[in-house]
Design a protein around this motif. Structure first.
Motif, PDB file in Angstrom:
ATOM      1  N   SER A  98       0.415  -1.523   0.045  1.00  0.00           N
ATOM      2  CA  SER A  98       0.477   0.503  -0.343  1.00  0.00           C
ATOM      3  C   SER A  98       0.862   1.513   0.411  1.00  0.00           C
ATOM      4  O   SER A  98       0.316   2.146  -0.368  1.00  0.00           O
ATOM      5  N   GLU A  99       2.361   0.811   0.045  1.00  0.00           N
ATOM      6  CA  GLU A  99       3.286   2.460   0.011  1.00  0.00           C
ATOM      7  C   GLU A  99       2.630   3.104   1.665  1.00  0.00           C
ATOM      8  O   GLU A  99       2.582   4.373   1.132  1.00  0.00           O
ATOM      9  N   ASP A 100       2.084   2.265   2.299  1.00  0.00           N
ATOM     10  CA  ASP A 100       1.797   3.464   3.375  1.00  0.00           C
ATOM     11  C   ASP A 100       2.161   3.069   4.661  1.00  0.00           C
ATOM     12  O   ASP A 100       2.495   2.094   5.094  1.00  0.00           O
ATOM     13  N   ILE A 134      10.055  -5.728   0.240  1.00  0.00           N
ATOM     14  CA  ILE A 134       9.553  -4.294  -1.557  1.00  0.00           C
ATOM     15  C   ILE A 134      11.686  -4.644  -1.116  1.00  0.00           C
ATOM     16  O   ILE A 134      11.814  -3.532  -0.155  1.00  0.00           O
ATOM     17  N   HIS A 135      11.693  -4.217  -1.681  1.00  0.00           N
ATOM     18  CA  HIS A 135      13.455  -2.910  -2.357  1.00  0.00           C
ATOM     19  C   HIS A 135      13.060  -1.518  -2.702  1.00  0.00           C
ATOM     20  O   HIS A 135      12.276  -1.034  -3.593  1.00  0.00           O
ATOM     21  N   PRO A 136      13.873  -0.225  -2.161  1.00  0.00           N
ATOM     22  CA  PRO A 136      13.143  -0.046  -2.245  1.00  0.00           C
ATOM     23  C   PRO A 136      13.736   1.375  -3.793  1.00  0.00           C
ATOM     24  O   PRO A 136      14.262   0.731  -4.214  1.00  0.00           O
ATOM     25  N   TYR A 137      13.897   2.571  -3.619  1.00  0.00           N
ATOM     26  CA  TYR A 137      14.580   3.685  -4.975  1.00  0.00           C
ATOM     27  C   TYR A 137      15.725   3.910  -3.935  1.00  0.00           C
ATOM     28  O   TYR A 137      15.828   5.111  -2.988  1.00  0.00           O
ATOM     29  N   ILE A 138      16.721   3.837  -5.257  1.00  0.00           N
ATOM     30  CA  ILE A 138      17.908   4.284  -4.777  1.00  0.00           C
ATOM     31  C   ILE A 138      18.305   5.015  -6.303  1.00  0.00           C
ATOM     32  O   ILE A 138      17.788   4.359  -7.419  1.00  0.00           O
ATOM     33  N   LYS A 139      18.572   6.351  -5.865  1.00  0.00           N
ATOM     34  CA  LYS A 139      19.509   6.899  -7.614  1.00  0.00           C
ATOM     35  C   LYS A 139      20.210   6.190  -7.943  1.00  0.00           C
ATOM     36  O   LYS A 139      21.250   6.167  -6.982  1.00  0.00           O
ATOM     37  N   HIS A 167      14.831   0.170  -8.349  1.00  0.00           N
ATOM     38  CA  HIS A 167      14.146   1.920  -8.093  1.00  0.00           C
ATOM     39  C   HIS A 167      13.353   1.064  -7.731  1.00  0.00           C
ATOM     40  O   HIS A 167      11.885   1.257  -8.417  1.00  0.00           O
ATOM     41  N   GLY A 168      12.326   0.924  -6.954  1.00  0.00           N
ATOM     42  CA  GLY A 168      12.264   0.561  -6.044  1.00  0.00           C
ATOM     43  C   GLY A 168      10.863   1.570  -5.334  1.00  0.00           C
ATOM     44  O   GLY A 168      10.899   2.455  -5.923  1.00  0.00           O
ATOM     45  N   SER A 169      10.710   1.320  -3.843  1.00  0.00           N
ATOM     46  CA  SER A 169      10.040   2.479  -3.392  1.00  0.00           C
ATOM     47  C   SER A 169      10.421   3.718  -2.598  1.00  0.00           C
ATOM     48  O   SER A 169      11.149   3.699  -2.081  1.00  0.00           O
ATOM     49  N   ARG A 170       9.741   4.687  -3.413  1.00  0.00           N
ATOM     50  CA  ARG A 170       9.674   5.275  -2.612  1.00  0.00           C
ATOM     51  C   ARG A 170      10.017   6.429  -1.384  1.00  0.00           C
ATOM     52  O   ARG A 170      10.977   6.377  -0.579  1.00  0.00           O
ATOM     53  N   GLY A 171       8.688   5.718  -1.338  1.00  0.00           N
ATOM     54  CA  GLY A 171       8.409   6.018   0.235  1.00  0.00           C
ATOM     55  C   GLY A 171       9.060   5.449   0.952  1.00  0.00           C
ATOM     56  O   GLY A 171       9.304   6.083   2.358  1.00  0.00           O
ATOM     57  N   LEU A 172       9.540   3.953   0.916  1.00  0.00           N
ATOM     58  CA  LEU A 172       9.544   2.854   1.708  1.00  0.00           C
ATOM     59  C   LEU A 172      11.462   3.881   2.129  1.00  0.00           C
ATOM     60  O   LEU A 172      11.890   3.896   3.333  1.00  0.00           O
ATOM     61  N   THR A 173      12.088   4.406   0.415  1.00  0.00           N
ATOM     62  CA  THR A 173      13.815   5.039   0.793  1.00  0.00           C
ATOM     63  C   THR A 173      13.595   6.596   2.059  1.00  0.00           C
ATOM     64  O   THR A 173      14.590   5.649   2.716  1.00  0.00           O
ATOM     65  N   GLU A 174      11.939   7.009   1.755  1.00  0.00           N
ATOM     66  CA  GLU A 174      12.661   8.032   2.871  1.00  0.00           C
ATOM     67  C   GLU A 174      11.910   7.618   4.110  1.00  0.00           C
ATOM     68  O   GLU A 174      12.559   8.201   4.863  1.00  0.00           O
ATOM     69  N   PHE A 175      10.939   6.596   4.278  1.00  0.00           N
ATOM     70  CA  PHE A 175      11.085   5.649   5.505  1.00  0.00           C
ATOM     71  C   PHE A 175      12.229   5.034   6.152  1.00  0.00           C
ATOM     72  O   PHE A 175      12.667   5.800   7.229  1.00  0.00           O
TER      73      PHE A 175
END
Length: 364
Positions: free
Chosen positions: A229-231, A260-265, A272-280
């Motif tokens: 849910s990206e929540d 799930i995998h995070p997003y890393i530039k 290029h996974g979850s940006r919300g997870l990266t921020e968390f």
């Protein structure tokens, strides 16, 4: 006679006066000419100076640029020298180093090194999909064993039951931690909980925060529900709750677990996974984040803030082993082996880990 003399005197006087006027005019003319010539000379000197300044500007700017670049290179060189000094091996026996990044072993030909003194050895499995019996035995020794989801394949509960039994028989770690993945769900029966199969075998984390290894490290386990849910509000509130209830005040998070995998530039394809997870994870300031999900991007990356990211997918590979220093809150060693051919063809093509590999091979 007298008149003749007077006329001569007059004529002489007039001649002298005329001569004097002529001389005066010549003097004035010559003076004006010299002033004009002086002004012309001054103008020409100024023009020459201006031309010289204009012509010398590129050389002056180039000199300034060279000076700045030279100083910057000097500073960079000193930084590299200091970093190289910090990366020297302190002891050859336990391979303890003060390098800025962990020792990373990605080649299958590189055997698992001895545990670094003062660290906790963490062993990771993920995405076994019912093929856990293909993992080489015995499992690496360690303090804690983790499974990061997708024990089953397409919601097959028998895979989870088989893994629970396999862990009971082959894992001799002090603690076992498990989280769920997208395949560990029953689509036609959402109320059926696969995680109950781990009762008595492993501790299941669903958006929970726990302290393990005798309270030495704090771990956050993110559920698949939050990932899908990206929540991440539920797990965030649990982190705040633990920190508020703690008598020690603010609690540092050492490790984040997610399927799930995070997003890393610039991490490369598959990162290029979850940006919300990266921020968390960034808000938690956790030094280590382990996950799975994308089987073919197993490997290691590092964020700009210094968080080490490890894809622990063990679908076709052996477990990932990490030595973590709880006092320094720092990852010391990562053993995440690939077949050498696969490593050359996939990971090194990205070029992200070449420096890490070279450092390890130079100090080996």
């Amino acid at each position: 006679m007298h008149n003749q003399r007077n006329e001569e005197h007059c004529s002489r006087f007039l001649w002298f006066r005329g001569f004097m006027r002529f001389q005066r005019r010549r003097d004035l003319t010559s003076h004006r000419g010299s002033s004009l010539d002086g002004r012309v000379e001054i103008f020409m000197v100024k023009k020459i100076i201006r031309s010289l300044i204009i012509l010398s500007m590129p050389f002056l700017l180039m000199s300034i640029y060279t000076y700045i670049v030279t100083n910057r290179r000097t500073i960079s060189t000193m930084t590299i020298i200091n970093a190289s000094i910090e990366k020297r091996v302190l002891t050859n026996n336990d391979q303890k180093t003060s390098r800025s990044h962990p020792q990373v072993y990605l080649r299958q030909s590189q055997s698992l090194p001895p545990q670094i003194n003062g660290t906790l050895r963490l062993v990771f499995l993920s995405d076994t999909h019912g093929r856990h019996d293909q993992i080489p035995l015995p499992l690496p020794n360690g303090d804690v064993l983790f499974h990061l989801g997708d024990a089953a394949i397409r919601g097959n509960i028998s895979d989870v039951k088989s893994l629970a039994k396999w862990l009971r028989e082959n894992s001799f770690h002090k603690e076992r931690i498990v989280i769920d993945g997208n395949h560990d769900q029953v689509l036609y029966n959402p109320h059926m909980d696969f995680m109950k199969e781990y009762d008595g075998v492993a501790r299941v984390l669903k958006d929970e925060v726990v302290q393990i290894a005798e309270g030495k490290i704090t771990v956050v386990g993110v559920s698949w529900k939050s990932c899908a849910s990206e929540d991440y509000s539920a797990v965030s509130s649990n982190v705040k709750k633990l920190r508020n209830e703690s008598q020690k005040g603010n609690i540092d998070i050492d490790l984040v677990l997610s399927h799930i995998h995070p997003y890393i530039k610039r991490g490369g394809n598959g990162w290029h996974g979850s940006r919300g997870l990266t921020e968390f994870v960034g808000d938690l300031n956790a030094p280590l984040h382990c996950f799975g999900h994308i089987h073919w991007t197993r490997g290691v990356r590092q964020t700009e803030s210094g968080t080490t990211l490890v894809n622990c997918a063990t679908t076709w590979n052996e477990p990932v082993v990490i030595d973590y220093d709880p006092c320094m809150r720092k990852v010391k060693m990562i053993h995440c082996p690939f077949p050498d051919e696969e490593l050359e063809n996939s990971i090194l093509r990205n070029g992200y880990l070449k420096k890490w590999l070279n450092d390890n091979e130079d100090t080996a």
